[in-house]
Scaffold this motif. Structure first.
Motif, short mmCIF file in Angstrom:
data_model
loop_
_atom_site.label_atom_id
_atom_site.label_comp_id
_atom_site.label_asym_id
_atom_site.label_seq_id
_atom_site.Cartn_x
_atom_site.Cartn_y
_atom_site.Cartn_z
N MET A 1 -34.17 15.08 -22.32
CA MET A 1 -33.50 16.27 -21.83
C MET A 1 -32.61 15.98 -20.63
O MET A 1 -31.75 16.75 -20.31
N SER A 2 -32.80 14.84 -19.96
CA SER A 2 -31.97 14.52 -18.81
C SER A 2 -30.55 14.17 -19.23
O SER A 2 -29.65 14.13 -18.41
N GLU A 3 -30.33 13.91 -20.53
CA GLU A 3 -29.00 13.58 -21.03
C GLU A 3 -28.02 14.72 -20.80
O GLU A 3 -26.85 14.49 -20.50
N ASN A 4 -28.46 15.97 -20.91
CA ASN A 4 -27.58 17.12 -20.72
C ASN A 4 -27.04 17.21 -19.30
O ASN A 4 -25.93 17.65 -19.09
N THR A 5 -27.82 16.79 -18.31
CA THR A 5 -27.37 16.88 -16.92
C THR A 5 -26.39 15.76 -16.57
O THR A 5 -25.66 15.88 -15.61
N GLU A 6 -26.35 14.68 -17.35
CA GLU A 6 -25.48 13.55 -17.05
C GLU A 6 -24.12 13.64 -17.73
O GLU A 6 -23.29 12.78 -17.53
N ARG A 7 -23.90 14.65 -18.53
CA ARG A 7 -22.61 14.79 -19.22
C ARG A 7 -21.53 15.22 -18.24
O ARG A 7 -21.72 16.18 -17.50
N PRO A 8 -20.37 14.52 -18.26
CA PRO A 8 -19.27 14.96 -17.38
C PRO A 8 -18.68 16.27 -17.88
O PRO A 8 -18.72 16.56 -19.08
N PRO A 9 -18.13 17.08 -16.98
CA PRO A 9 -17.51 18.34 -17.43
C PRO A 9 -16.29 18.05 -18.31
O PRO A 9 -15.56 17.09 -18.08
N LEU A 10 -16.09 18.89 -19.31
CA LEU A 10 -14.95 18.71 -20.21
C LEU A 10 -13.66 19.14 -19.50
O LEU A 10 -13.60 20.22 -18.93
N ILE A 27 -16.36 10.66 -21.46
CA ILE A 27 -16.59 11.85 -22.28
C ILE A 27 -16.87 11.47 -23.73
O ILE A 27 -17.70 12.07 -24.39
N PHE A 28 -16.21 10.42 -24.22
CA PHE A 28 -16.37 10.03 -25.61
C PHE A 28 -17.66 9.25 -25.88
O PHE A 28 -17.92 8.85 -27.00
N GLU A 29 -18.49 9.06 -24.86
CA GLU A 29 -19.83 8.50 -25.06
C GLU A 29 -20.75 9.57 -25.65
O GLU A 29 -21.84 9.27 -26.09
N HIS A 30 -20.33 10.83 -25.63
CA HIS A 30 -21.06 11.96 -26.17
C HIS A 30 -20.24 12.58 -27.30
O HIS A 30 -19.04 12.37 -27.38
N ASP A 31 -20.89 13.35 -28.17
CA ASP A 31 -20.17 14.04 -29.25
C ASP A 31 -19.50 15.29 -28.69
O ASP A 31 -20.15 16.14 -28.10
N VAL A 32 -18.19 15.38 -28.90
CA VAL A 32 -17.42 16.53 -28.44
C VAL A 32 -16.96 17.32 -29.66
O VAL A 32 -16.48 16.75 -30.64
N PHE A 80 -16.63 21.82 -26.55
CA PHE A 80 -18.06 21.87 -26.25
C PHE A 80 -18.69 20.54 -26.62
O PHE A 80 -18.14 19.76 -27.39
N TYR A 81 -19.86 20.29 -26.04
CA TYR A 81 -20.66 19.14 -26.43
C TYR A 81 -21.57 19.54 -27.58
O TYR A 81 -22.16 20.60 -27.56
N LYS A 82 -21.71 18.67 -28.56
CA LYS A 82 -22.59 18.95 -29.71
C LYS A 82 -24.01 18.61 -29.35
O LYS A 82 -24.30 17.80 -28.54
#
Length: 82
Positions: A1-10, A27-32, A80-82
């Motif tokens: 769950m800590s992954e959500n807090t480490e996402r940079p703002p879009l 940003i592209f390390e996460h699904d957008v 948004f982040y998926k």
């Protein structure tokens, strides 16, 4: 769950092309995901929320440098982040 807090703002303007000044590698390390006019699009290469447009490839057409030919579509854009 800590992954959500480490996402940079879009950002307001983002590009998937690494040569673009609007490309943000972190940003592209996460699904957008992109909602365009209320429907999710998976082929968006670049977007701008404030100006209300997305760039998508125009079929299989290539430009003279071998890159996909892009078209700009205008409408309501949400990221948004998926």
């Amino acid at each position: 769950m800590s992954e959500n807090t480490e996402r940079p703002p879009l950002p307001d303007h983002l590009s998937a092309d690494p040569r673009s000044p609007h490309h943000v590698k972190e940003i592209f390390e996460h699904d957008v995901g992109i909602l365009f006019n209320g429907k999710e699009r998976t082929d968006v290469e670049e977007y701008c929320i404030s100006e209300g447009w997305v760039r998508v490839p125009a079929g299989k057409t290539l430009d003279r440098k071998g890159q996909p030919l892009m078209i700009k579509l205008k409408g309501k854009v949400e990221a948004f982040y998926k």
